[in-house]
Design a protein around this motif. Structure first.
Motif, PDB file in Angstrom:
ATOM      1  N   ALA A 204       0.789  -1.253   0.017  1.00 34.05           N
ATOM      2  CA  ALA A 204       0.078   0.147  -0.078  1.00 34.05           C
ATOM      3  C   ALA A 204       0.788   1.224  -0.101  1.00 34.05           C
ATOM      4  O   ALA A 204       0.722   2.359  -0.666  1.00 34.05           O
ATOM      5  N   LEU A 205       2.086   1.326   0.715  1.00 30.90           N
ATOM      6  CA  LEU A 205       2.793   2.188   1.071  1.00 30.90           C
ATOM      7  C   LEU A 205       3.559   2.581  -0.341  1.00 30.90           C
ATOM      8  O   LEU A 205       3.770   3.718  -0.722  1.00 30.90           O
ATOM      9  N   PRO A 212       0.743   9.298  -5.391  1.00 27.66           N
ATOM     10  CA  PRO A 212       0.059   9.599  -4.173  1.00 27.66           C
ATOM     11  C   PRO A 212      -1.556   9.634  -3.950  1.00 27.66           C
ATOM     12  O   PRO A 212      -1.967   9.695  -2.926  1.00 27.66           O
ATOM     13  N   SER A 213      -2.185  10.054  -5.218  1.00 26.15           N
ATOM     14  CA  SER A 213      -3.671  10.125  -5.105  1.00 26.15           C
ATOM     15  C   SER A 213      -4.262   8.613  -4.607  1.00 26.15           C
ATOM     16  O   SER A 213      -5.087   8.375  -4.081  1.00 26.15           O
ATOM     17  N   GLU A 218      -9.791   3.515  -0.123  1.00 26.26           N
ATOM     18  CA  GLU A 218     -10.250   2.741   1.179  1.00 26.26           C
ATOM     19  C   GLU A 218      -9.088   1.603   1.465  1.00 26.26           C
ATOM     20  O   GLU A 218      -8.857   1.566   2.728  1.00 26.26           O
ATOM     21  N   ASP A 219      -8.653   0.826   0.719  1.00 25.79           N
ATOM     22  CA  ASP A 219      -7.791  -0.182   0.912  1.00 25.79           C
ATOM     23  C   ASP A 219      -6.475   0.021   1.213  1.00 25.79           C
ATOM     24  O   ASP A 219      -5.609  -0.539   1.705  1.00 25.79           O
ATOM     25  N   ILE A 220      -6.138   1.491   1.067  1.00 24.44           N
ATOM     26  CA  ILE A 220      -4.750   2.020   1.156  1.00 24.44           C
ATOM     27  C   ILE A 220      -4.657   3.016   2.287  1.00 24.44           C
ATOM     28  O   ILE A 220      -3.574   2.983   3.098  1.00 24.44           O
ATOM     29  N   VAL A 224      -1.481   3.779   5.121  1.00 27.20           N
ATOM     30  CA  VAL A 224      -0.870   5.063   5.145  1.00 27.20           C
ATOM     31  C   VAL A 224      -0.747   5.717   6.317  1.00 27.20           C
ATOM     32  O   VAL A 224       0.273   6.133   6.830  1.00 27.20           O
ATOM     33  N   GLN A 225      -2.108   5.824   7.027  1.00 22.05           N
ATOM     34  CA  GLN A 225      -1.989   6.499   8.228  1.00 22.05           C
ATOM     35  C   GLN A 225      -1.216   5.717   9.376  1.00 22.05           C
ATOM     36  O   GLN A 225      -0.936   6.493  10.274  1.00 22.05           O
TER      37      GLN A 225
END
Length: 363
Positions: A204-205, A212-213, A218-220, A224-225
Motif C-alpha cells: 500500500a505504501l 500519491p492519489s 479505502e484499501d490503502i 498510510v495512516q
C-alpha cells in the motif's frame, strides 16, 4: 578453491520454524584474495559486477536477506563497483520480480534501459528485473524489498515503472523509507500473521509513494495512516529530550494538519498527551537507572524533555500515582532486599512496585 566454493563458505543460512529463511553473506569472512570472486559469484546470474577501473581495489560486499514467501527483504552493502544486467542476462535469468530499492548510503548514477538518473541517499528507485540496468557507484548500502511482478503490475497495469525514482525529499517517500527500515529492523521477531500484515502495508505504501492519489483509496488509506503514525513515533523517540518538540513541531515536520494529527493519536488523547506519557515513562526509567542515582530529579526531568521538575512531577503522578522520590526509593528498597537492579523491568512496573513496597499510593 573455486569462486562457487568461496561464495558458499561466506554464506550463512537458517530456516525458522515458520518457514522464513534468513540468509547472510559477507565477503569479509574470506581472505582478501578470494573476496572479489565470491562477491561476483553470489550476485550472478542476476547481475554482473566489475571494478570501476583497472587496478582499483577488489570487489567486496555483504547481503543480509530475509525470504518470506514470495517476498525478499534485504540490505546489501558494497564497495566501489560497476553493476550490469544486460539483455543476455535478462534472457537467461529474468525472475518475475520488481525491486523497491531504498538507497541508504552512496550516490549511484543509474541507467535503467535508457532511463538515466542519479540516485542519492534517501531516494527510492524501482527496478524491473526483467529489464536491462547499468549502475556505477563508489560504494554504498541499499535496502531492497522484492515484490512479485503480478502484484506491482496489478496495481499499475500497463505502466512502465522501470527506473522510476522517488525523491527522498517527498513526504510519501520518507514515509515508505521509515516503514521499510522499521520492517527490516523488526522482521526477526515477527510472527507469520504480523509479517503478512506488514507486507500488505508495504504494498500500500509503495503504491501511495508512486501515485500519491492512491493514498485516498479505502484499501490503502489505513496503511498510510499507520505508517505516518509509526514515523511520528520514531521521530518523537529520537527527540524526546527536546522540550521544544510538540504538536506544532510534528505538524511542520510531517506536513499534516492539526486535525489529521489529532486523529492519528486520538486513542492517546492527542499528541500532547502521548508526549507527556512518553516523557513520564522516560523520567521513570532515568530515576530507576543506577548510574544516575547521584543526579537530582530536576536534572533528570530536563533530560526526559520536561521544562521543569514541577512539570515532570505532575506527569509522573498522573501516570503512576506517585512521586519521583518514591519511584527512586522503591528501586532502592527492592535492590536492598536482594532483588536485581533491573531498570527496564522496574520502569515497566514502577507503579505496582511502589504500592507493593510501601503499601500505599505514596505521594
Amino acid at each position: 578453491m573455486a569462486a562457487s566454493e568461496d561464495a558458499a563458505s561466506a554464506l550463512r543460512a537458517e530456516v525458522h520454524a515458520d518457514g522464513v529463511q534468513h540468509v547472510r553473506f559477507d565477503s569479509r569472512w574470506l581472505p582478501p584474495a578470494r573476496q572479489t570472486g565470491a562477491w561476483c559469484e553470489i550476485l550472478h546470474p542476476q547481475i554482473t559486477v566489475a571494478p570501476l577501473r583497472n587496478g582499483s581495489r577488489g570487489l567486496a560486499g555483504s547481503i543480509d536477506a530475509w525470504l518470506v514467501g514470495e517476498h525478499i527483504l534485504a540490505v546489501t552493502e558494497f564497495r566501489a563497483q560497476r553493476a550490469i544486467r544486460d539483455r543476455r542476462l535478462v534472457a537467461a535469468h529474468a525472475p518475475d520480480l520488481y525491486h523497491i530499492m531504498l538507497h541508504m548510503r552512496g550516490r549511484v548514477p543509474t541507467d535503467s534501459d535508457g532511463n538515466e538518473t542519479v540516485v542519492e541517499a534517501g531516494d527510492i528507485i524501482i527496478d524491473d528485473l526483467g529489464r536491462p540496468k547499468h549502475t556505477t557507484s563508489g560504494g554504498g548500502a541499499i535496502l531492497t524489498f522484492s515484490v512479485p511482478r503480478a502484484i506491482v503490475e496489478g496495481m499499475f497495469p500497463g505502466r512502465d515503472l522501470h527506473g522510476v525514482k522517488l525523491s527522498g525529499k517527498r513526504p510519501q517517500t520518507r514515509l515508505l523509507r521509515s516503514h521499510l527500515l522499521h520492517y527490516f529492523q523488526r522482521i526477526g521477531d515477527m510472527d507469520p500473521g504480523h509479517m503478512a500484515e506488514l507486507q500488505r502495508a508495504t504494498h500500500a505504501l509503495v503504491a501511495a509513494a508512486i501515485e500519491p492519489s492512491l493514498g485516498e483509496r479505502e484499501d490503502i488509506r489505513g496503511y498510510v495512516q499507520q505508517g505516518v503514525r509509526r514515523a511520528i513515533e520514531t521521530f518523537v523517540e529520537h527527540h524526546l529530550g527536546d522540550p521544544d518538540v510538540n504538536a506544532a513541531t510534528v505538524q511542520r515536520r510531517f506536513r499534516i494538519s492539526r486535525s489529521q494529527l489529532y486523529r492519528l493519536f486520538r486513542d492517546d488523547g492527542g499528541l500532547a498527551a502521548y508526549l507527556r506519557r512518553r516523557r513520564a515513562e522516560r523520567a521513570a526509567e532515568l530515576l530507576l537507572d543506577r548510574d544516575r542515582r547521584h543526579l537530582g530529579v530536576s536534572v533528570l526531568a530536563l533530560e526526559a524533555g520536561f521544562r521543569s521538575e514541577t512539570q515532570c512531577q505532575r506527569a509522573l503522578r498522573s501516570l503512576y500515582g506517585t512521586s519521583a522520590r518514591e519511584i527512586r526509593r522503591s528501586a532502592e528498597v527492592y535492590a536492598t532486599a536482594g532483588g536485581a537492579w533491573d531498570a527496564v523491568r522496574l520502569f515497566r512496573h514502577a507503579d505496582t512496585l511502589v504500592r507493593e513496597t510501601w503499601g500505599t499510593d505514596a505521594g
